[in-house]
Design a protein around this motif. Structure first.
Motif, PDB file in Angstrom:
ATOM      1  N   GLU A 146      45.046  29.679  47.516  1.00  0.00           N
ATOM      2  CA  GLU A 146      46.277  29.436  46.764  1.00  0.00           C
ATOM      3  C   GLU A 146      46.127  29.990  45.349  1.00  0.00           C
ATOM      4  N   VAL A 147      47.142  30.746  44.910  1.00  0.00           N
ATOM      5  CA  VAL A 147      47.121  31.324  43.566  1.00  0.00           C
ATOM      6  C   VAL A 147      48.433  30.951  42.875  1.00  0.00           C
ATOM      7  N   GLU A 148      48.315  30.215  41.774  1.00  0.00           N
ATOM      8  CA  GLU A 148      49.497  29.839  41.009  1.00  0.00           C
ATOM      9  C   GLU A 148      49.562  30.690  39.744  1.00  0.00           C
ATOM     10  N   ALA A 193      46.586  32.480  35.481  1.00  0.00           N
ATOM     11  CA  ALA A 193      46.624  32.219  36.920  1.00  0.00           C
ATOM     12  C   ALA A 193      45.578  31.172  37.267  1.00  0.00           C
ATOM     13  N   GLU A 194      45.923  30.296  38.216  1.00  0.00           N
ATOM     14  CA  GLU A 194      45.003  29.273  38.695  1.00  0.00           C
ATOM     15  C   GLU A 194      44.681  29.542  40.156  1.00  0.00           C
ATOM     16  N   PHE A 195      43.381  29.511  40.492  1.00  0.00           N
ATOM     17  CA  PHE A 195      42.937  29.745  41.857  1.00  0.00           C
ATOM     18  C   PHE A 195      41.538  29.159  42.019  1.00  0.00           C
ATOM     19  N   ALA A 223      37.443  31.951  45.535  1.00  0.00           N
ATOM     20  CA  ALA A 223      38.251  33.120  45.888  1.00  0.00           C
ATOM     21  C   ALA A 223      37.681  34.371  45.229  1.00  0.00           C
ATOM     22  N   ILE A 274      38.499  36.742  43.416  1.00  0.00           N
ATOM     23  CA  ILE A 274      39.575  37.156  42.510  1.00  0.00           C
ATOM     24  C   ILE A 274      39.017  37.301  41.102  1.00  0.00           C
ATOM     25  N   PHE A 282      40.570  37.783  37.191  1.00  0.00           N
ATOM     26  CA  PHE A 282      41.785  37.805  36.371  1.00  0.00           C
ATOM     27  C   PHE A 282      41.385  38.203  34.962  1.00  0.00           C
ATOM     28  N   LEU A 326      45.438  40.586  37.946  1.00  0.00           N
ATOM     29  CA  LEU A 326      44.734  39.797  38.946  1.00  0.00           C
ATOM     30  C   LEU A 326      44.266  40.745  40.044  1.00  0.00           C
ATOM     31  N   TYR A 368      46.022  35.367  50.730  1.00  0.00           N
ATOM     32  CA  TYR A 368      46.222  34.881  49.370  1.00  0.00           C
ATOM     33  C   TYR A 368      47.700  34.519  49.213  1.00  0.00           C
ATOM     34  N   PHE A 392      50.755  33.309  46.828  1.00  0.00           N
ATOM     35  CA  PHE A 392      51.144  33.351  45.426  1.00  0.00           C
ATOM     36  C   PHE A 392      52.439  32.566  45.192  1.00  0.00           C
TER      37      PHE A 392
END
Length: 692
Positions: A72-74, A80-82, A86, A88, A90, A95, A103, A105
């Motif tokens: 989950e990526v907010e 960005a929060e993940f 993950a 990832i 940033f 990102l 993933y 978003f």
């Protein structure tokens, strides 16, 4: 085009023709059975064509992403929060995804970018679950490196992607970026959510490999192209609204003949394009879908009419290379269509192929400033409902074969035309020596073949125009027009072999032609002393009172050609005009019965395959035939000359000048109005008999 695909197309065409010929010799039940078999064969063939172009995998279809252990990526504007697990990175509002997986978003990313730069061989799936992403530097979503990328549109969500109007790229190797969503790998879009893409720089969604769409509600507004795939664009389903300054949907691979195709199997498409709406570098295959297309602003209010060019000049029909192309459906290779609903309004050709076109179904409504359907090589129509409401030429190709379907063509020049596709010369006709004649179809000459269907043609130029030959074995053909002196409702150079079907052609007398003299099915041609008003019924019946044909052209006419299988040598007939009919009417053709109140013009007996008639009875066809009869047959009656012979008495010098005017008008170098003006200067008033 690959050799195997060309061989398949040829086999399909031959099979269609053989099935149709088989139908003509069987009962109605057998015909229906054969038609059903033919439809099934066509469907199977089209499926095979699609399978040759595209292969879908399970990953291309939308599945429940919640069962795939997603990350989950907010997105929160500039952050960005993940999960830390993950793969990832940033950094600087970019990102970057470094490994395969799913993933998901949510949220928005302002002045940022999502980059896929995977270091493994797994598919990267991006689930857009209600996001807004915009970039002020280049692409908002950039698939830089991945085995395969999938963008899934979550059900019930709205997602918005936009890029910058001016790209800033530090790495010179990335100067190919040109779309709001750009992929260097195969890219699939699926799901049922909404995706709005704004391409402020150039394109909306682009892939350097294959681009597939199996679902989604997708709206693209872009400066240049809407959807673009280099090797392939394949769409299985979805709803699309595309507003593109360039092409709507496009494939671009011009280096590999097995790639660069477009395959459309379904979906709804509303495409407004500055250039071509759908443009395939190689082949275009369509099996279903609904298409509303406006290309190049649509057809103009005024379309050039036949005869607008100066007499004796050559009109180039090939598009200049650097000119903007504004076609509806366009392919560098073949176009194969088996179904779909098409509403096309285009500045240039509505359907255009540099190779072959096969239409095996669909409902078509076409308006265009150029050709309705144009094939550089062969055009084959085996089924479907095709209406061309506006065009310069309706149907055009080197070889045209119509096996079945309902076809209605309106054109300002030729209705249906077979030619070599290069130039058309207006002016005096070229006579062909008897020794130079060739058999129909010999040497690859252009041939128009009609085996079936219900065909109506309204042409200001020639109705049926063959710069070669015409072959007709069945079907119903109704031709209206032209009213111009130097055009004919039927015009051919080599021959017209008629062995079956119904054909009625009404138009001017100046270039009237019948079939070749040795043809199997009988016909009659009537030339009238005066122009007949639009809607005037022409009725032909045999000596027993049985109707052979009842037809009312919707335009003025001064000659009419009629041929049906019911005409026989040795039988007697009566030709009438005017009156009314209470029978059911289709495009001016009435069913048997219900005719009354007309004026009997002639009683005659058919003694030859072609019977020429005028107000005095049976006449002879002239050896001279500006319409091509010198090369193939039917000829023109002597009283159809462009200037009436009953001129007033005059001295030798004046008579010579009048003859020169007559010759010029016969050659097409001056119009009837110009002839009248020149005669008036000589103090001679034209006789009142109008000749169109």
């Amino acid at each position: 085009m690959p050799k195997n695909k060309r061989m398949f197309k040829l086999a399909a065409t031959l099979l269609s023709a053989s099935l149709l010929f088989a139908c003509t010799n069987e009962t109605t039940d057998t015909q229906q059975s054969t038609t059903a078999t033919s439809d099934a064969v066509v469907a199977e063939q089209m499926t095979s064509l699609v399978d040759n172009v595209v292969t879908y995998t399970d990953e291309d279809e939308y599945t429940d992403w919640q069962d795939e252990s997603p990350f989950e990526v907010e997105l929160n504007g500039d952050s960005a929060e993940f999960a830390s697990s993950a793969a990832i990175i940033f950094e600087d509002n970019v990102l970057t995804i470094k490994a395969g997986g799913t993933y998901v978003f949510t949220g928005n990313l302002v002045d940022g970018q999502i980059v896929v730069d995977s270091e493994d061989k797994k598919t990267v799936r991006l689930v857009l679950n209600g996001v807004e992403i915009n970039s002020s530097e280049n692409s908002a979503i950039y698939i830089k490196d991945a085995e395969k990328a999938v963008i899934s549109l979550a059900e019930g969500t709205e997602n918005s992607i936009s890029d910058s109007a001016n790209y800033v790229m530090d790495d010179s190797a990335e100067d190919e970026l040109d779309a709001a969503i750009f992929s260097k790998s195969d890219l699939t879009i699926n799901g049922s959510g909404q995706l709005t893409v704004t391409g402020n720089y150039k394109d909306g969604i682009a892939s350097k490999d294959e681009l597939k769409v199996t679902g989604g509600n997708i709206q693209v507004t872009t400066v240049d192209d809407g959807l673009k795939g280099r090797d392939l664009v394949a769409i299985k389903a979805g709803a699309f609204v595309i507003e593109a300054g360039g092409d709507g949907i496009k494939s671009t691979n011009d280096e590999d003949a097995t790639k660069g195709s477009i395959a459309l199997e379904g979906g709804t498409f509303d495409i407004t394009s500055g250039n071509d709406a759908i443009q395939a570098e190689t082949d275009l295959v369509v099996t279903d879908g609904t298409y509303t297309i406006l290309a190049g602003g649509g057809s103009p209010e005024t379309i050039q009419e036949a005869g607008d060019a100066a007499p004796g000049t050559a009109v180039e029909t090939e598009v200049v290379e650097d000119a903007e192309s504004t076609k509806g459906l366009k392919a560098g290779g073949a176009i194969d269509v088996s179904g779909g609903i098409f509403t096309i309004d285009s500045l240039d050709d509505a359907v255009n192929s540099n190779s072959d076109i096969t239409i095996a179904g669909g409902q078509w409504e076409i308006a265009t400033g150029e050709d309705g359907v144009h094939a550089d090589d062969s055009l084959v129509i085996t089924s479907g409902e095709l209406t061309v409401t506006r065009s310069y030429e309706g149907l055009e190709g080197n070889f045209i074969t119509i096996d079945d379907g309902t076809i209605d063509v309106t054109a300002t020049d030729d209705g249906i035309n077979v030619s070599d596709g290069t130039t058309v010369t207006t002016g005096p006709p070229v006579e062909v020596d008897e020794a130079d004649k060739v058999e129909i179809g010999e040497g690859g000459e252009p041939v128009m073949t009609i085996n079936g269907g219900f065909i109506t043609v309204d042409g200001l130029g020639d109705g049926l125009d063959a710069n070669g030959s015409i072959v007709m074995t069945g079907g119903t053909v109704l031709v209206e027009g032209p009213t111009r002196t130097m055009d004919g409702s039927i015009d051919y150079d080599n021959g017209f072999d008629l062995t079956g079907g119904i054909i009625i052609a009404a138009g001017s007398t100046g270039m009237v032609q019948a079939t070749s003299e040795e043809t199997a099915q009988e016909s009659v041609v009537m030339t009238f002393p005066e122009i007949q008003e639009a809607g005037t019924i022409v009725h032909l019946q045999d000596s027993e009172g049985t109707t052979i044909a009842t037809y009312a052209p919707s335009r003025e006419f001064s000659a009419i050609f009629i041929s049906t299988p019911d005409l026989e040598i040795g039988a007697s007939y009566t030709l009438s005009s005017g009156g009314t009919s209470s029978a059911e009417e289709t495009e001016g053709l009435y069913e048997d019965g219900g005719y009354e109140g007309g004026t009997e013009l002639l009683d005659f007996t058919i003694t030859e395959p072609v019977t020429w008639l005028n107000e005095d009875g049976i006449t002879e066809a002239s050896v001279e035939n500006p319409g091509g009869g010198a090369a193939g047959g039917g000829g023109m009656p002597p009283e159809a000359g462009v200037l009436p012979p009953d001129m007033p008495e005059m001295d030798e010098e004046t008579e010579q000048k009048v003859q020169e005017i007559r010759d010029q008008q016969m050659a097409g170098t001056i119009t009837e109005e110009q002839a009248q003006e020149q005669l008036a200067e000589l103090g001679i008033e034209m006789p009142t008999r109008p000749v169109q």
